[in-house]
Design an enzyme around this catalytic site. Structure first.
Site, PDB file in Angstrom:
ATOM      1  N   SER A   1      25.652  89.963  60.758  1.00 43.14           N
ATOM      2  CA  SER A   1      26.327  88.807  60.172  1.00 43.14           C
ATOM      3  C   SER A   1      26.875  87.889  61.277  1.00 43.14           C
ATOM      4  O   SER A   1      26.099  87.372  62.073  1.00 43.14           O
ATOM      5  CB  SER A   1      27.424  89.304  59.219  1.00 43.14           C
ATOM      6  OG  SER A   1      27.881  88.246  58.405  1.00 43.14           O
TER       7      SER A   1
ATOM      8  N   ASP B   1      21.524  89.981  49.346  1.00 45.10           N
ATOM      9  CA  ASP B   1      22.697  89.624  50.152  1.00 45.10           C
ATOM     10  C   ASP B   1      23.386  88.423  49.516  1.00 45.10           C
ATOM     11  O   ASP B   1      22.777  87.360  49.341  1.00 45.10           O
ATOM     12  CB  ASP B   1      22.232  89.299  51.576  1.00 45.10           C
ATOM     13  CG  ASP B   1      23.384  89.148  52.553  1.00 45.10           C
ATOM     14  OD1 ASP B   1      24.382  88.473  52.204  1.00 45.10           O
ATOM     15  OD2 ASP B   1      23.280  89.688  53.658  1.00 45.10           O
TER      16      ASP B   1
ATOM     17  N   HIS C   1      24.742  92.829  51.782  1.00 47.06           N
ATOM     18  CA  HIS C   1      25.299  92.477  53.100  1.00 47.06           C
ATOM     19  C   HIS C   1      26.074  93.634  53.735  1.00 47.06           C
ATOM     20  O   HIS C   1      26.620  93.482  54.823  1.00 47.06           O
ATOM     21  CB  HIS C   1      26.233  91.265  52.917  1.00 47.06           C
ATOM     22  CG  HIS C   1      26.506  90.500  54.176  1.00 47.06           C
ATOM     23  ND1 HIS C   1      25.527  89.789  54.837  1.00 47.06           N
ATOM     24  CD2 HIS C   1      27.638  90.335  54.912  1.00 47.06           C
ATOM     25  CE1 HIS C   1      26.050  89.203  55.919  1.00 47.06           C
ATOM     26  NE2 HIS C   1      27.327  89.528  55.993  1.00 47.06           N
TER      27      HIS C   1
END
Lengths: 274, 274
Positions: free
Chosen positions: A143, A219, A252
């Site tokens: 991320s 995600d 995620h």
């Protein structure tokens, strides 16, 4: 450099160190996994974590030590920002402490402590050498840390043998998280932002190594924040080698990272041990 | 039964469920990992966690899903006690919420909610069947949960195909943690305590299955609280089959559990899939 925690894991040692950082102008903590029978030549994979994380999330949740032990790779996981009562902060989760974005801030009140690029690229490797690790290095992250791995790799290509990312913020100049952080830390000049944007950098310069990126199609940040298709377009433009894997149903979380970390470690091992 | 969280992991599904528990007289949350292509025959490994844990510690830190996915075993991880504002509690970490010790309390004010044995042995398997899982079951756990796995296994041998433990509180009638919890939950009659003490039970009855136990020799609780040598003596006395592995340098943490969880899953698979 003070050893503040240590656990045996997979025949190696999972450690935490506290340092007085010059670049961050204060205390910083990072984690190191030393594989069994490590030596001065043992290569190092730097791992950069995402928003709200510390050095501990990857260490506890990714399950990377098993494969790192097998492959003989050390893992180094820094914190995601400077920390402390005297360090500028913000109430939101995506700015300030826990959200350093792996850049050197030029704006106030952030400039004094938020020098994460210098910390990761120059200072942290000094500590790693102090530990006795003088081998090759690669970099990965998740991320915000995927953004960090790509951008620091592309800005300092000679430092790393290979670069990979999970669910990276691939075009931060054009998403909410990136616009907020870059505007705050770097000011309003977008030409400066572009120097910290993986898709911008990769579209202009051919990467000297292949890049591996994995992302989950479930995600929740894929469309609005990650925009990994921009990285694909950039790689095509510069003729860079990018393997971008999309995984149906994955989100995620670290459950996604843990599911594919073995692939990334084996990818890096191919360059670190070549 | 309410699904409150779900993540894809290793091709399977990591889920959390909230139930209104009859035996615990209130809400309870448990985690389930469903391996890829699971069916009604898919076997189940129950995992019991240690002091201060919830259903999440094992799920996030043990790295068990990778091997469970490969072997086709579902993982079910309950909480370590009843929870809630109306549930009796204590300020210390080793009593009350987070410290249910996997028994049915007979003393006040604990009796109403602290019925963990009934919950684990009878009620939780009902929810598991409601999910569509009707296969064989085994049980394992860590520390207080290692005690729970051994004791529930020995008290209900027909329920489980195999039993294992990491760093179990092996003789709770004779250590600080156990004396405090048993005295509080069960009262002062030691003959009642012995019915919840793995070493006492194993010394009197030959276990119908082999038991696997792993413990770290750098475990800070080894001498005062765990006393695994008592389990060895008990197994010798009853002629039970116990494999007790001692590991130099390993401590009481999930870094130890994660290092050896694969061995335990393969051990259980040998009985669950026989």
């Amino acid at each position: 450099m003070e050893l503040i925690d240590e656990h045996r894991a997979f025949g190696g040692a999972q450690q935490r160190y506290k340092v007085q950082s010059k670049s961050l102008a204060g205390e910083s903590i990072f984690s190191v996994f030393l594989p069994p029978n490590w030596s001065a030549d043992t290569p190092v994979l730097y791992w950069l974590s995402g928003l709200t994380c510390t050095d501990e999330n990857f260490v506890q949740k990714a399950g990377a030590q098993r494969v790192a032990a097998e492959l003989g790779i050390a893992l180094v996981a820094p914190d995601t920002s400077p920390r402390g009562d005297e360090v500028a902060n913000d109430d939101s989760y995506d700015l300030g402490q826990g959200a350093g974005f792996y850049l050197n801030a030029t704006q106030q009140p952030w400039q004094r402590h938020y020098q994460m690029e210098t910390f990761i690229v120059n200072e942290l490797p000094e500590y790693v050498r102090e530990l006795g690790l003088h081998g090759k290095a690669s970099i990965s992250g998740h991320s915000m840390g995927g953004h960090g791995a790509l951008v620091l790799g592309l800005r300092h290509p000679e430092r790393y043998c290979s670069v990979s990312a999970f669910s990276p913020i691939a075009n931060p100049s054009d998403c909410g998280w990136g616009e907020k952080a870059f505007g705050t830390y770097l000011g309003n000049d977008k030409s400066v932002w572009y120097q910290h944007d993986a898709s911008k950098l990769l579209s202009e310069h051919k990467a000297p190594w292949p890049i591996l990126v994995d992302v989950g199609l479930a995600d929740q940040f894929l469309t609005e924040q990650l925009k990994v298709e921009r990285l694909e377009q950039a790689a095509a433009k510069s003729g860079s080698e990018l393997e971008l894997n999309r995984h149906e149903g994955y989100d995620h979380s670290y459950f996604f990272v843990s599911s594919f970390i073995e692939n990334h470690l084996r990818f890096h091992a191919g360059y670190l041990k070549a």
